[in-house]
Design an enzyme around this catalytic site. Structure first.
Site, mmCIF file in Angstrom:
data_model
loop_
_atom_site.group_PDB
_atom_site.id
_atom_site.type_symbol
_atom_site.label_atom_id
_atom_site.label_comp_id
_atom_site.label_asym_id
_atom_site.label_seq_id
_atom_site.Cartn_x
_atom_site.Cartn_y
_atom_site.Cartn_z
ATOM 1 N N GLN A 136 -25.014 8.206 2.108
ATOM 2 C CA GLN A 136 -25.011 7.144 1.107
ATOM 3 C C GLN A 136 -24.979 5.765 1.764
ATOM 4 O O GLN A 136 -24.124 5.472 2.590
ATOM 5 C CB GLN A 136 -23.802 7.279 0.175
ATOM 6 C CG GLN A 136 -23.875 6.320 -1.016
ATOM 7 C CD GLN A 136 -22.641 6.363 -1.889
ATOM 8 O OE1 GLN A 136 -21.565 5.971 -1.463
ATOM 9 N NE2 GLN A 136 -22.804 6.840 -3.127
ATOM 10 N N CYS A 157 -19.504 1.734 -6.390
ATOM 11 C CA CYS A 157 -18.221 1.418 -5.750
ATOM 12 C C CYS A 157 -17.561 0.226 -6.436
ATOM 13 O O CYS A 157 -18.176 -0.840 -6.581
ATOM 14 C CB CYS A 157 -18.414 1.123 -4.261
ATOM 15 S SG CYS A 157 -16.864 0.688 -3.426
ATOM 16 N N ALA A 214 -14.970 7.025 0.121
ATOM 17 C CA ALA A 214 -14.652 6.277 1.340
ATOM 18 C C ALA A 214 -13.278 6.680 1.850
ATOM 19 O O ALA A 214 -12.313 6.752 1.087
ATOM 20 C CB ALA A 214 -14.697 4.777 1.057
ATOM 21 N N GLY A 227 -16.611 12.702 -12.830
ATOM 22 C CA GLY A 227 -15.420 12.140 -13.471
ATOM 23 C C GLY A 227 -14.569 13.199 -14.136
ATOM 24 O O GLY A 227 -15.012 13.866 -15.070
ATOM 25 N N ASP A 228 -13.359 13.396 -13.601
ATOM 26 C CA ASP A 228 -12.346 14.271 -14.220
ATOM 27 C C ASP A 228 -12.708 15.760 -14.202
ATOM 28 O O ASP A 228 -12.345 16.493 -15.127
ATOM 29 C CB ASP A 228 -12.049 13.839 -15.660
ATOM 30 C CG ASP A 228 -11.450 12.439 -15.752
ATOM 31 O OD1 ASP A 228 -11.047 11.912 -14.700
ATOM 32 O OD2 ASP A 228 -11.390 11.888 -16.863
ATOM 33 N N GLY A 239 -14.889 14.706 -7.166
ATOM 34 C CA GLY A 239 -14.318 13.733 -6.258
ATOM 35 C C GLY A 239 -12.849 13.981 -6.018
ATOM 36 O O GLY A 239 -12.453 14.795 -5.181
#
EC number: 1.3.1.-
Length: 325
Positions: free
Chosen positions: A74, A104, A22, A205-206, A228
């Protein structure tokens, strides 16, 4: 490790995916990531109720440029009938995959029973997925977290439900809702999900470079890699990873001149898409991310928040470049 990925009837050129974020993965940023090799770009989450009530801000969130496809749109919400009806209402639009946000962590989303709050209600989550799958022909995917908190780790159960309800793939973020984005992502939960279902599992993630892709693959055997925060200020991350698997060479962010050229182009795209006022203000955070890791950038970042026009932004960075040399 890097290969084509099939999600429903959509085949991706590789398995590197830009995560939905977002306020970040708007159309201008997605275009840049696509150019750098992201095989699938995920849009900012869109409220199903926002579509239902014809919210004026929703239209820009639904806009897709043909150059960025394939694209995943999404939706978030917790009313199965509204989610399904809005999925059907927008199916004619030029997105390729419809993703359901069940990850989220933001309080205003969770407090409405949406986003990661659905991790606490697997039965409702399954009903949402099933109705949306029946409502449209495009592939439906689900993005989940490890669990809501450490006492409720249920990603495996949620992935089972997603598969049984007709989802074409599931993305797993290795943190609980309570963690938000802090601490280290637990990739073992991604491995558990991969071992439990037969639909594609996308790890999230990461992931900051090619070595993280290798490590995640070794630890989880996941089918795709969702990036991300590693892409914030660094749309080149997709090229960096692809380059490594093609050549064996690890490359970092580009020379400062290329960074500035790309950042200014990003600003022009933002202004073109969102107008002068909003475009330049939304570029402030991006400009701060772009400069991370470059010498002398901390002082520059303090000045970025005062920029009020494209001309000011351009002058600030050209002055920075002159002093940098």
């Amino acid at each position: 490790m890097i290969n084509k990925l099939k999600i429903g009837n959509v085949t991706l050129d590789n398995n590197l995916i830009l995560a939905p974020m977002a306020g970040v993965t708007d159309l201008p940023f997605r275009l840049l990531c696509k150019e750098q090799g992201a095989a699938l770009c995920c849009m900012e989450m869109v409220s199903a109720k926002g579509i239902y009530y014809n919210n004026k801000n929703t239209e820009s969130l639904l806009t897709v440029d043909e150059r960025e496809r394939p694209v995943s749109l999404q939706l978030f919400g917790s009313d199965p009938d509204i989610m399904a009806a809005m999925a059907a209402k927008i199916e004619h639009r030029n997105f390729d995959i419809l993703d359901i946000n069940m990850g989220c962590p933001v309080p205003k989303v969770v407090n409405n029973g949406d986003g990661s709050a659905l991790m606490k209600n697997p039965k409702l989550a399954g009903e949402i997925i099933e109705k949306m799958v029946k409502a449209i022909d495009k592939p439906v995917t689900v993005k989940i977290r490890k669990g809501f908190d450490d006492e409720h780790i249920n990603a495996v159960e949620m992935a089972h439900i997603a598969q049984e309800s007709g989802a074409a793939a599931v993305a797993v973020h290795g943190r609980t809702r309570e963690q938000y984005y802090s601490g280290k992502a637990d990739w073992s939960i991604i491995a558990d999900v991969k071992n439990a279902v037969s639909i594609p599992v996308i790890g999230n993630g990461d992931i900051l470079d090619a070595k993280d892709v290798i490590a995640m693959k070794e630890q989880t055997n996941c089918d795709g890699f969702m990036i991300g925060r590693g892409a914030q200020g660094n749309p080149w991350i997709f090229h960096q990873i692809l380059h490594y698997f093609e050549t064996g060479e690890l490359i970092g962010k580009p020379p400062i001149e290329e960074m500035i050229d790309t950042m200014l182009r990003h600003a022009r795209l933002q202004i073109e898409f969102k107008g002068d006022y909003l475009g330049i203000r939304e570029m402030r955070k991006h400009a701060a991310w772009y400069t991370a890791g470059y010498k002398g950038a901390s002082k520059l970042r303090g000045m970025i928040n005062d920029v009020e026009s494209y001309e000011e932004l351009e002058a600030l960075f050209h002055n920075f470049l002159a002093n940098f040399k």
